[in-house]
Write an enzyme that holds these catalytic residues in place. Structure first.
Site, mmCIF file in Angstrom:
data_model
loop_
_atom_site.group_PDB
_atom_site.id
_atom_site.type_symbol
_atom_site.label_atom_id
_atom_site.label_comp_id
_atom_site.label_asym_id
_atom_site.label_seq_id
_atom_site.Cartn_x
_atom_site.Cartn_y
_atom_site.Cartn_z
ATOM 1 N N GLU A 253 0.897 -1.007 0.015
ATOM 2 C CA GLU A 253 -0.062 0.052 0.039
ATOM 3 C C GLU A 253 0.943 1.293 -0.066
ATOM 4 O OE1 GLU A 253 -1.863 2.991 1.346
ATOM 5 O OE2 GLU A 253 -2.281 1.791 3.140
ATOM 6 N N CYS A 287 -2.552 8.837 3.037
ATOM 7 C CA CYS A 287 -2.212 8.179 1.768
ATOM 8 C C CYS A 287 -3.635 8.476 0.898
ATOM 9 C CB CYS A 287 -1.444 6.854 1.819
ATOM 10 S SG CYS A 287 -2.784 5.617 2.763
#
Ligand code: UN1
Length: 497
Positions: A253, A287
């Site tokens: 990720e 993020c």
């Protein structure tokens, strides 16, 4: 040492050593919270061997019983929510409400995993041969190495560990060297759950404290079946080939460059609220933070003043204080990266609003969020700068907006604000967003744990958290069982002896 009341709760003082080589600083004012001894790299082989031993015992415990450990972990997290939330706030610099939200995210994934522990379903498949049954079973994987970033210092561990545990694996956690205290506190909380559980194998959950070399030891060990890593694309580029070289599994990720399209029919008040939370909340350090705003040219001059107004009124300061909405950047290096990106943006034709330093708390990296109008999607707009910078671009047609949205190397999260059902459906259709997350009338950040979380392209392709993400922590086994008295071969092959 300040902040004693926050640190005291988890008995973190035991880890504070005068000769500790890892200095942990709070982004609130840059002061030192502790000096920690780092895990020697030479110990990693032993740590991994211990995890393997734990795995061999844990895999034989029935999954619903494994779920009981995660249920207890959820209970302990509920009991420690305030204290851990405050510590997250202190060590990562996010506001208290977000610190608490992060712990809630841990509790939520525990709840999901407990239910999942009774639903590790396989399949029964029709065999072409008479008297045969085919089936698919999900088996535990082994040792899972979890590498996490500073910005969600504990939730990402929980997404991985709650599922890894119910799936029958042992976990070694390498937290960011910027946030080791929240990791140690979480480990203490997990120990409470392990104690109540009773007969879990020793070393089922381990945490290692230190820098990249420890993560690298996990990455390079053939005994670590899965590396689940959250961080920059640069880090992913270093990790992925090494894991691939030993045919290990990777769950990545990585960077995001998340966009919002604001269409002419959008509810602008709703959009302004979504934009501010996702672009400047967590000081732009999720993020999933909103980094690009793609606004229809007919409403841009209406939306921008509203946004600039909202930006002006946002309270910036100590994340530990009530009423603050924007805390500090993690450190001075993050501040420099932000300033550097803003200079690049100017050089590439951008008009910058905000971005100046703020007198928050002395010693911290406090900054005004920046809104940058860009003529086109230049190089700097295509990069992820982990800071509250929102680039604004204008568009004429939805096709053009979708092309802009997709035309970056990252593919994590995206959204559209529109009240036009055709536009909304197009955005989430095959010709729409190319991201792992595509929302309508919701910002790109703040996802619930029930969905699969992750993204495409340079974001790394991994999926964590809800939906069927648990499958990443297991190996799939296909079995054909012959309960007849003959041995027919598949595809009608004859081989009679
Ligand atoms: C991250 O920033 O690494 O969707 C995770 C969100 C949070 C998780 C972010 N639930 O913003």
């Amino acid at each position: 040492m300040p902040y004693q009341d926050i640190l005291g709760v988890f008995d973190l003082q035991q880890f504070n050593k005068a000769n500790g080589s890892l200095s942990v600083r709070t982004p609130v004012d840059g002061s030192e919270l502790a000096k920690l001894q780092e895990t020697p790299e030479a110990n990693m082989a032993q740590i991994i061997a211990h995890a393997e031993q734990a795995f061999l015992a844990w895999r034989s415990i029935p999954a619903p019983r494994r779920g009981e450990l995660v249920r207890l972990l959820g209970e302990e997290l509920r009991a420690a929510k305030q204290e851990l939330g405050r510590l997250v706030s202190l060590e990562a610099g996010k506001i208290l409400s977000e610190g608490l939200g992060e712990v809630q995210e841990m509790i939520d994934i525990c709840d999901l995993a407990v239910g999942q522990s009774r639903q590790l379903f396989g399949l029964t498949i029709a065999s072409e041969r008479p008297g045969h049954r085919m089936m698919e079973t999900w088996q535990p994987l082994g040792v899972v190495g979890v590498i996490t970033a500073f910005n969600f210092p504990v939730a990402v561990w929980a997404w991985n560990s709650a599922l890894a545990l119910i799936c029958g694996n042992a976990v070694i956690w390498k937290p960011s060297e910027k946030t080791p205290l929240t990791a140690l506190a979480t480990h203490e909380i997990a120990k409470r759950a392990l104690k109540r559980f009773g007969d879990a194998p020793e070393h089922l959950l381990q945490v290692v404290i230190g820098g990249a070399s420890l993560g690298n030891a996990l990455v390079e060990s053939p005994k670590v079946a899965l590396i689940s890593a959250t961080g920059s694309t640069r880090m992913g580029r270093a990790i992925a080939p090494k894991v691939a070289a030993r045919f290990g599994k990777c769950l990545l990720e990585l960077g995001g460059n998340n966009a919002m399209i604001v269409a002419p029919s959008a509810d602008l008040d709703l959009a302004v609220r979504a934009i501010t939370f996702s672009a400047i909340g967590t000081c732009g350090q999720r993020c999933t933070s909103l980094r690009r705003l793609i606004v229809h040219e007919s409403i841009a001059d209406q939306l921008l003043p509203k946004l600039l107004n909202a930006y002006k009124s946002v309270p910036i300061g100590s994340p530990l204080e009530q009423g603050t909405l924007v805390g500090p950047l993690i450190d001075q290096a993050a501040l420099q990266a932000m300033q550097h990106a803003l200079e690049n943006a100017k050089a590439q034709g951008g008009t910058v609003h905000g971005g100046e330093l703020v007198d928050g708390v002395k010693g911290g990296a406090y900054v005004k969020p920046a809104l940058v109008e860009m003529p086109v999607q230049t190089a700097v707009v295509q990069e992820e700068t982990f800071a509250p910078i929102l680039y604004v671009l204008r568009y004429k047609t939805l096709d053009e907006a979708i092309a802009l949205q997709n035309n970056v190397p990252q593919g994590l999260s995206s959204c559209i604000f529109t009240n036009d059902v055709r536009e909304a459906e197009t955005f989430v259709s095959v010709t729409g967003s190319d991201c792992g997350i595509a929302n309508v009338n919701i910002g790109p950040s703040g996802a619930e744990i029930g969905g699969a979380f992750g993204g495409e392209k340079e974001t790394g392709g991994g999926r964590e958290s809800g939906s069927d993400a648990w499958k990443a922590y297991m190996r799939r086994q296909t079995s054909t069982v012959n309960y007849s008295r003959s041995l027919p071969l598949a595809q009608g092959v004859r081989f009679d002896i």
